[in-house]
Design a protein around this motif. Structure first.
Motif, PDB file in Angstrom:
ATOM      1  N   UNK A  89       0.802  -1.301   0.123  1.00 26.57           N
ATOM      2  CA  UNK A  89       0.061  -0.010  -0.075  1.00 26.57           C
ATOM      3  C   UNK A  89       0.735   1.233  -0.009  1.00 26.57           C
ATOM      4  N   UNK A  90       1.899   1.283   0.761  1.00 27.15           N
ATOM      5  CA  UNK A  90       2.783   2.364   0.688  1.00 27.15           C
ATOM      6  C   UNK A  90       3.759   2.566  -0.566  1.00 27.15           C
ATOM      7  N   UNK A  91       3.915   1.581  -1.256  1.00 25.03           N
ATOM      8  CA  UNK A  91       4.826   1.742  -2.469  1.00 25.03           C
ATOM      9  C   UNK A  91       4.111   1.550  -3.699  1.00 25.03           C
ATOM     10  N   UNK A  92       2.932   0.737  -3.521  1.00 23.63           N
ATOM     11  CA  UNK A  92       2.145   0.132  -4.834  1.00 23.63           C
ATOM     12  C   UNK A  92       0.932   1.101  -5.074  1.00 23.63           C
ATOM     13  N   UNK A  93      -0.018   0.510  -5.837  1.00 24.37           N
ATOM     14  CA  UNK A  93      -1.335   0.960  -6.033  1.00 24.37           C
ATOM     15  C   UNK A  93      -2.266   1.164  -4.716  1.00 24.37           C
ATOM     16  N   UNK A  94      -2.162   2.053  -3.861  1.00 24.55           N
ATOM     17  CA  UNK A  94      -2.876   1.926  -2.800  1.00 24.55           C
ATOM     18  C   UNK A  94      -4.329   1.640  -2.879  1.00 24.55           C
ATOM     19  N   UNK A  95      -4.862   2.401  -4.104  1.00 24.12           N
ATOM     20  CA  UNK A  95      -6.363   2.452  -4.194  1.00 24.12           C
ATOM     21  C   UNK A  95      -6.960   1.063  -4.258  1.00 24.12           C
ATOM     22  N   UNK A  96      -5.982   0.412  -5.363  1.00 27.31           N
ATOM     23  CA  UNK A  96      -6.495  -1.087  -5.743  1.00 27.31           C
ATOM     24  C   UNK A  96      -5.810  -2.204  -4.997  1.00 27.31           C
ATOM     25  N   UNK A  97      -5.239  -1.859  -3.868  1.00 32.47           N
ATOM     26  CA  UNK A  97      -4.457  -2.947  -3.052  1.00 32.47           C
ATOM     27  C   UNK A  97      -5.344  -4.166  -2.557  1.00 32.47           C
ATOM     28  N   UNK A  98      -6.442  -3.597  -1.760  1.00 34.25           N
ATOM     29  CA  UNK A  98      -7.323  -4.620  -1.304  1.00 34.25           C
ATOM     30  C   UNK A  98      -7.946  -5.308  -2.322  1.00 34.25           C
ATOM     31  N   UNK A  99      -8.251  -4.989  -3.602  1.00 38.17           N
ATOM     32  CA  UNK A  99      -8.978  -5.734  -4.614  1.00 38.17           C
ATOM     33  C   UNK A  99      -7.711  -6.645  -5.148  1.00 38.17           C
ATOM     34  N   UNK A 100      -6.606  -6.275  -5.597  1.00 42.28           N
ATOM     35  CA  UNK A 100      -5.593  -6.949  -5.990  1.00 42.28           C
ATOM     36  C   UNK A 100      -5.347  -8.234  -4.823  1.00 42.28           C
ATOM     37  N   UNK A 101      -5.045  -7.832  -3.627  1.00 42.94           N
ATOM     38  CA  UNK A 101      -4.787  -8.919  -2.689  1.00 42.94           C
ATOM     39  C   UNK A 101      -5.792 -10.079  -2.833  1.00 42.94           C
ATOM     40  N   UNK A 102      -6.968  -9.559  -2.432  1.00 40.07           N
ATOM     41  CA  UNK A 102      -8.274 -10.409  -2.298  1.00 40.07           C
ATOM     42  C   UNK A 102      -8.617 -11.162  -3.447  1.00 40.07           C
ATOM     43  N   UNK A 103      -8.114 -10.630  -4.934  1.00 39.46           N
ATOM     44  CA  UNK A 103      -8.378 -11.367  -5.861  1.00 39.46           C
ATOM     45  C   UNK A 103      -7.248 -12.308  -6.407  1.00 39.46           C
ATOM     46  N   UNK A 104      -6.080 -12.176  -5.911  1.00 39.71           N
ATOM     47  CA  UNK A 104      -4.888 -12.964  -6.001  1.00 39.71           C
ATOM     48  C   UNK A 104      -4.904 -14.187  -4.990  1.00 39.71           C
ATOM     49  N   UNK A 105      -5.383 -13.865  -3.763  1.00 32.98           N
ATOM     50  CA  UNK A 105      -5.538 -14.790  -2.750  1.00 32.98           C
ATOM     51  C   UNK A 105      -6.231 -16.329  -3.162  1.00 32.98           C
ATOM     52  N   UNK A 106      -7.260 -16.328  -3.345  1.00 28.10           N
ATOM     53  CA  UNK A 106      -7.765 -17.645  -3.656  1.00 28.10           C
ATOM     54  C   UNK A 106      -7.348 -18.297  -5.192  1.00 28.10           C
ATOM     55  N   UNK A 107      -6.753 -17.507  -5.929  1.00 27.22           N
ATOM     56  CA  UNK A 107      -6.143 -18.081  -7.274  1.00 27.22           C
ATOM     57  C   UNK A 107      -4.826 -18.768  -6.930  1.00 27.22           C
ATOM     58  N   UNK A 108      -3.973 -17.954  -5.963  1.00 23.14           N
ATOM     59  CA  UNK A 108      -2.651 -18.573  -5.610  1.00 23.14           C
ATOM     60  C   UNK A 108      -2.770 -19.770  -4.888  1.00 23.14           C
ATOM     61  N   UNK A 109      -3.975 -19.654  -3.998  1.00 21.36           N
ATOM     62  CA  UNK A 109      -4.226 -20.690  -2.929  1.00 21.36           C
ATOM     63  C   UNK A 109      -4.583 -21.914  -3.908  1.00 21.36           C
ATOM     64  N   UNK A 110      -5.497 -21.901  -4.644  1.00 19.43           N
ATOM     65  CA  UNK A 110      -5.831 -22.911  -5.663  1.00 19.43           C
ATOM     66  C   UNK A 110      -4.787 -23.698  -6.346  1.00 19.43           C
ATOM     67  N   UNK A 111      -3.726 -22.567  -7.017  1.00 17.67           N
ATOM     68  CA  UNK A 111      -2.690 -23.178  -7.872  1.00 17.67           C
ATOM     69  C   UNK A 111      -1.783 -23.883  -6.816  1.00 17.67           C
ATOM     70  N   UNK A 112      -1.504 -23.363  -5.773  1.00 15.00           N
ATOM     71  CA  UNK A 112      -0.440 -23.940  -4.790  1.00 15.00           C
ATOM     72  C   UNK A 112      -0.854 -25.375  -4.235  1.00 15.00           C
ATOM     73  N   UNK A 113      -2.305 -25.437  -3.786  1.00 19.12           N
ATOM     74  CA  UNK A 113      -2.765 -26.678  -3.517  1.00 19.12           C
ATOM     75  C   UNK A 113      -2.895 -27.680  -4.515  1.00 19.12           C
ATOM     76  N   UNK A 114      -3.045 -27.392  -5.735  1.00 17.95           N
ATOM     77  CA  UNK A 114      -3.175 -28.212  -6.943  1.00 17.95           C
ATOM     78  C   UNK A 114      -1.801 -28.613  -7.065  1.00 17.95           C
ATOM     79  N   UNK A 115      -0.568 -27.883  -6.917  1.00 19.10           N
ATOM     80  CA  UNK A 115       0.712 -28.372  -7.237  1.00 19.10           C
ATOM     81  C   UNK A 115       1.257 -29.283  -6.137  1.00 19.10           C
ATOM     82  N   UNK A 116       1.104 -28.906  -4.897  1.00 18.64           N
ATOM     83  CA  UNK A 116       1.443 -29.735  -3.735  1.00 18.64           C
ATOM     84  C   UNK A 116       0.672 -31.143  -3.547  1.00 18.64           C
ATOM     85  N   UNK A 117      -0.575 -30.959  -3.803  1.00 17.68           N
ATOM     86  CA  UNK A 117      -1.335 -32.309  -3.702  1.00 17.68           C
ATOM     87  C   UNK A 117      -1.540 -33.251  -5.170  1.00 17.68           C
ATOM     88  N   UNK A 118      -1.090 -32.581  -6.194  1.00 14.59           N
ATOM     89  CA  UNK A 118      -1.028 -32.958  -7.506  1.00 14.59           C
ATOM     90  C   UNK A 118      -2.352 -33.255  -7.980  1.00 14.59           C
TER      91      UNK A 118
END
Length: 293
Positions: A89-118
């Motif tokens: 928030x300090x260095x990046x897109x402060x206004x869109x930060x919350x949306x970026x994080x909450x959009x990325x979180x489920x996507x990255x979690x899905x990909x990581x679980x799929x990779x780890x658990x094949x």
């Protein structure tokens, strides 16, 4: 089926409390240095969970070294997550930060679980994730972004946020098999408090919180007790029972809740892209959690 429906309802309520935390957070974000603010947030959250330990007669005892390492790891991850988030928030897109994080979180979690658990994605899951990504992209008007700015070093912290949250979600799912999610939350915030104390206790404004206004304390108590203590504990509990992939998909609802609560609190103008993106984000949750016939 009834129990699963109850978890879904609790998750929706939890995501709404996370979204409502944004307008409350805006009112106190610049009142104290980041580490000082995060320390007191962790302390109030930890104290809010303490009565729940007694109310539900949850054991404070951690039986194995695996449990002890798991809760300490959870506290470290949550402290790192907060650092990456506020640094973004300090260095990046402060206004869109919350949306970026909450959009990325489920996507990255899905990909990581799929990779780890094949695991392989089902067609329904892939469609749901795609709809969620499109929804988040609409909310931040991805077509208007300056991509040089978007991929600057500050915005990289939001990706680190999502990676940290994915590991935290998977860790909470694993820990939920041996200890109560309430106990897990308790020790996560206790560990986080110790870490942030070591970082922030020498700051001149460390005790300035004692002189803050009533409005500050209302916001702090909401963020710490309702949004974090209740919302995050429900999330950890759901990750244990439903899996980190399913629980994380509900995070798509957070930017919708955050936007409409900001609209009510600050009178922000309703925009077509947010309404469309919010509808798609909500739809994605139903698609991802729909059983294939």
């Amino acid at each position: 089926m009834g129990k699963i429906l109850n978890f879904y309802i609790l998750l929706i309520i939890a995501m709404i409390t996370w979204g409502l935390a944004w307008p409350f957070g805006k009112t106190i974000a610049n009142s104290l240095p980041i580490h000082v603010l995060v320390f007191w947030r962790f302390v109030v959250t930890f104290l809010s969970i303490l009565p729940l330990m007694f109310l539900f007669r949850v054991s404070f005892r951690l039986e194995t070294w695996r449990d002890k390492v798991g809760v300490i790891l959870g506290g470290i991850l949550y402290a790192i997550y907060n650092f990456f988030f506020f640094k973004g928030l300090e260095l990046g897109l402060a206004g869109a930060g919350g949306v970026l994080v909450t959009t990325l979180n489920p996507v990255v979690t899905y990909l990581m679980v799929a990779f780890l658990e094949k695991r392989q994605f089902s067609l329904v899951q892939m469609i749901g994730l795609f709809v969620g990504i499109v929804g988040g992209s609409c909310i931040i008007k991805v077509w208007n972004l300056d991509y040089e700015v978007f991929f600057s070093s500050g915005n990289a912290f939001f990706l680190f946020c999502a990676l940290t949250w994915a590991i935290l979600s998977i860790n909470s799912q694993k820990m939920g098999k041996t200890i109560s999610p309430i106990a897990f939350s308790f020790y996560v915030y206790l560990t986080g408090s110790v870490i942030e104390f070591l970082i922030s206790f020498q700051d001149p404004s460390f005790f300035q919180i004692l002189n803050m206004t009533r409005e500050f304390w209302i916001s702090m108590l909401y963020i710490a007790s309702i949004s974090t203590a209740f919302g995050t504990t429900v999330y950890f509990f759901a990750a244990t029972k439903l899996g980190s992939q399913t629980a994380s998909s509900f995070i798509f609802l957070v930017p919708v809740s955050a936007y409409f609560s900001s609209f009510i609190a600050f009178g922000e103008e309703l925009q077509w892209n947010v309404i469309l993106g919010g509808t798609l984000a909500t739809l994605s949750v139903f698609i991802i959690n729909r059983k294939e016939s």
